[in-house]
Design an enzyme around this catalytic site. Structure first.
Site, PDB file in Angstrom:
ATOM      1  N   ASN A  32       8.394   6.377  21.188  1.00 13.56           N
ATOM      2  CA  ASN A  32       8.470   5.060  21.843  1.00 13.56           C
ATOM      3  C   ASN A  32       9.714   5.004  22.721  1.00 13.56           C
ATOM      4  OD1 ASN A  32       6.502   4.561  19.732  1.00 13.56           O
ATOM      5  ND2 ASN A  32       6.769   2.405  20.247  1.00 13.56           N
ATOM      6  N   GLY A  80       5.184  -1.276  37.048  1.00  6.97           N
ATOM      7  CA  GLY A  80       5.744  -0.818  38.325  1.00  6.97           C
ATOM      8  C   GLY A  80       6.232  -1.963  39.199  1.00  6.97           C
ATOM      9  N   TYR A 120      -6.822   5.987  24.984  1.00  5.38           N
ATOM     10  CA  TYR A 120      -5.575   6.345  25.691  1.00  5.38           C
ATOM     11  C   TYR A 120      -5.021   7.672  25.166  1.00  5.38           C
ATOM     12  CZ  TYR A 120      -0.517   6.474  26.431  1.00  5.38           C
ATOM     13  OH  TYR A 120       0.764   6.889  26.732  1.00  5.38           O
ATOM     14  N   GLN A 162      -2.712   4.752  33.003  1.00  2.51           N
ATOM     15  CA  GLN A 162      -3.143   3.554  32.295  1.00  2.51           C
ATOM     16  C   GLN A 162      -2.628   3.785  30.884  1.00  2.51           C
ATOM     17  OE1 GLN A 162      -4.170   0.898  30.172  1.00  2.51           O
ATOM     18  NE2 GLN A 162      -5.296   2.657  29.393  1.00  2.51           N
TER      19      GLN A 162
HETATM   20  N1  LIG Z   1       6.846   3.844  27.433  1.00  2.45           N
HETATM   21  C1  LIG Z   1       6.551   4.644  26.414  1.00  2.45           C
HETATM   22  O1  LIG Z   1       7.008   4.426  25.296  1.00  2.45           O
HETATM   23  C2  LIG Z   1       5.662   5.862  26.629  1.00  2.45           C
HETATM   24  C3  LIG Z   1       5.376   6.673  25.515  1.00  2.45           C
HETATM   25  C4  LIG Z   1       4.569   7.800  25.709  1.00  2.45           C
HETATM   26  C5  LIG Z   1       4.086   8.109  26.962  1.00  2.45           C
HETATM   27  N2  LIG Z   1       4.369   7.290  28.007  1.00  2.45           N
HETATM   28  C6  LIG Z   1       3.827   7.644  29.338  1.00  2.45           C
HETATM   29  O2  LIG Z   1       4.881   7.635  30.284  1.00  2.45           O
HETATM   30  C7  LIG Z   1       4.365   7.259  31.566  1.00  2.45           C
HETATM   31  C8  LIG Z   1       5.180   6.118  32.151  1.00  2.45           C
HETATM   32  O3  LIG Z   1       5.056   4.980  31.296  1.00  2.45           O
HETATM   33  P1  LIG Z   1       5.961   3.677  31.474  1.00  2.45           P
HETATM   34  O4  LIG Z   1       6.265   3.169  30.116  1.00  2.45           O
HETATM   35  O5  LIG Z   1       7.067   3.976  32.397  1.00  2.45           O
HETATM   36  O6  LIG Z   1       4.924   2.668  32.109  1.00  2.45           O
HETATM   37  P2  LIG Z   1       4.989   1.824  33.480  1.00  2.45           P
HETATM   38  O7  LIG Z   1       3.761   0.971  33.513  1.00  2.45           O
HETATM   39  O8  LIG Z   1       6.292   1.147  33.616  1.00  2.45           O
HETATM   40  O9  LIG Z   1       4.846   2.962  34.576  1.00  2.45           O
HETATM   41  C9  LIG Z   1       3.600   3.507  34.951  1.00  2.45           C
HETATM   42  C10 LIG Z   1       3.484   3.441  36.461  1.00  2.45           C
HETATM   43  O10 LIG Z   1       2.237   4.035  36.843  1.00  2.45           O
HETATM   44  C11 LIG Z   1       1.693   3.255  37.890  1.00  2.45           C
HETATM   45  N3  LIG Z   1       0.244   3.440  37.918  1.00  2.45           N
HETATM   46  C12 LIG Z   1      -0.665   3.043  36.989  1.00  2.45           C
HETATM   47  N4  LIG Z   1      -1.900   3.403  37.379  1.00  2.45           N
HETATM   48  C13 LIG Z   1      -1.760   4.040  38.576  1.00  2.45           C
HETATM   49  C14 LIG Z   1      -2.676   4.644  39.470  1.00  2.45           C
HETATM   50  N5  LIG Z   1      -3.994   4.654  39.211  1.00  2.45           N
HETATM   51  N6  LIG Z   1      -2.200   5.204  40.596  1.00  2.45           N
HETATM   52  C15 LIG Z   1      -0.859   5.199  40.876  1.00  2.45           C
HETATM   53  N7  LIG Z   1       0.054   4.627  40.062  1.00  2.45           N
HETATM   54  C16 LIG Z   1      -0.397   4.057  38.922  1.00  2.45           C
HETATM   55  C17 LIG Z   1       2.085   1.835  37.563  1.00  2.45           C
HETATM   56  O11 LIG Z   1       2.049   1.005  38.719  1.00  2.45           O
HETATM   57  C18 LIG Z   1       3.491   2.015  37.001  1.00  2.45           C
HETATM   58  O12 LIG Z   1       4.472   1.898  38.008  1.00  2.45           O
HETATM   59  C19 LIG Z   1       2.890   6.936  31.351  1.00  2.45           C
HETATM   60  O13 LIG Z   1       2.141   8.082  31.676  1.00  2.45           O
HETATM   61  C20 LIG Z   1       2.805   6.665  29.859  1.00  2.45           C
HETATM   62  O14 LIG Z   1       1.513   6.928  29.340  1.00  2.45           O
HETATM   63  C21 LIG Z   1       5.140   6.172  27.872  1.00  2.45           C
END
Ligand SMILES: NC(=O)c1ccc[n+]([C@@H]2O[C@H](COP(=O)([O-])OP(=O)(O)OC[C@H]3O[C@@H](n4cnc5c(N)ncnc54)[C@H](O)[C@@H]3O)[C@@H](O)[C@H]2O)c1
Length: 333
Positions: free
Chosen positions: A172, A39, A143, A78
């Site tokens: 992904n 973030g 996770y 997370q």
């Molecule tokens: N990137 C991938 O390939 C992928 C695949 C499957 C699922 N996801 C899911 O998609 C979502 C977004 O992932 P991303 O890749 O954009 O990750 P990212 O880390 O870029 O975004 C996650 C955001 O959540 C915020 N965050 C974390 N803990 C927090 C809390 N306790 N309170 C408030 N904000 C909080 C972080 O600051 C961050 O901005 C997540 O739920 C992740 O599990 C991502």
């Protein structure tokens, strides 16, 4: 619509915020700018309001009450498999208790629908590929367990409170703004190294494959899911497997640089292949991924070329944000 995006300062959430604002929706982002996540304030579209808050915070109640959202897109999490394995309690606090705090406040604020970022990791290593919604979920990390548990909570809140949901089990996801320092995004990690003319590490023999889906396609999916896919979970991917070696070759072509390779042993828990069949999302939502891996990588390389001109790193920015006293930005009047 009035929409809260948790995790909207992150990689995927910020692209969704862009898409919602472009479509004329009113957006409030709730994000803690967690030190281990991707973030950044820079990611936020100027027209989005920002509340710097943890999803576990009781203050969420006031945010939901004041803004009165129609829909909540829950993307805060997370998401490090490594952290979840080292500290399953922290993982569950954020991904389960944080989710429950969000859902309870959805009910109180009479939110109509929650969109949830689930994961293809909930399938574990399926016997048959591609995985689809019939494939048994056998999560192999804390996770992935919390993502699967979250889907059960969504079903419970719908049955008990009439809170509608759509859960999307992403493959992904890659694209502009993905944290190149994270563990998940091999494409952004490689691009960072290719552009800096540094060497890369490949684990195993590089023939392990993943289903890489472009973030622009995911943002479009999240627009469609605002009004479709009631009470359903979808497997989300391209249906194609791409190996690490193929990514290497494509990046060498796009950047014109042959990064030196350090070969390493397979990491514990690394799965061989992942591939998702999104036929149900196509039939019920009219969604399918349309961005080829080469086009997606070109757009991502372009983004990182420009981003590398800027000095701010995620860590520096988040530290600066914390120094400001972690003020909680107000809601729009
Ligand atoms: N990137 C991938 O390939 C992928 C695949 C499957 C699922 N996801 C899911 O998609 C979502 C977004 O992932 P991303 O890749 O954009 O990750 P990212 O880390 O870029 O975004 C996650 C955001 O959540 C915020 N965050 C974390 N803990 C927090 C809390 N306790 N309170 C408030 N904000 C909080 C972080 O600051 C961050 O901005 C997540 O739920 C992740 O599990 C991502």
């Amino acid at each position: 619509m009035r929409i809260i995006i948790t995790g909207g300062a992150g990689f995927i959430g910020s692209h969704i915020a862009d898409a919602y604002i472009a479509a004329g929706h009113e957006v409030v982002v709730v994000d803690s700018l967690w030190a281990h996540g991707g973030g950044r304030r820079d990611n936020l579209p100027p027209k989005a309001s920002f509340v710097h808050m943890d999803i576990r915070d009781a203050g969420i109640e006031r945010v939901f009450r004041d803004f009165a959202p129609d829909v909540v897109s829950h993307h805060a999490a997370q998401h490090s498999v490594a952290i979840s394995s080292r500290d399953p309690a922290l993982d569950a606090q954020i991904n389960v208790l944080g989710l429950i705090n969000v859902l309870d406040n959805c009910v109180k604020a009479k939110v109509k629908k929650v969109l949830f970022a689930s994961s293809g990791a909930t399938f574990g290593e399926p016997d048959v590929l591609p995985a689809n919604e019939q494939t048994p979920q056998r999560p192999e990390s804390p996770y992935a367990i919390t993502k699967m548990v979250a889907e059960h909570y969504l079903r419970f809140y719908k049955a008990q409170h009439g809170l509608d949901f759509t859960a999307m089990r992403y493959g992904n996801v890659y694209g502009p703004r993905q944290d190149p320092n994270g563990e998940a995004g091999v494409i952004s990690i490689f691009i960072g190294k290719f552009l800096a003319h540094q060497g890369i590490k490949i684990f195993w023999d590089g023939e392990q494959t993943r289903d890489y889906v472009y973030v622009g396609d995911i943002a479009r999916l999240n627009e469609i899911a605002l009004t479709k896919g009631s009470g359903s979970c979808y497997a989300i991917g391209t249906g194609k497997k791409t190996s690490v070696n193929e990514i290497y070759r494509a990046l060498a072509e796009v950047t014109g640089f042959e990064a030196p390779i350090e070969w390493n042993d397979r990491r514990p828990g690394d799965v061989r292949d992942a591939q998702f069949d999104s036929s149900l999302a196509k039939a019920e939502l009219g969604w399918e991924s349309t961005t080829s891996i080469l086009d997606g990588m070109r757009q991502t390389v372009e983004f990182f070329r420009h981003a590398s001109d800027k000095p701010t790193s995620t860590k520096a920015q988040n530290a600066a944000s914390k120094r400001k006293g972690a003020q909680k930005a107000g809601l729009p009047a």
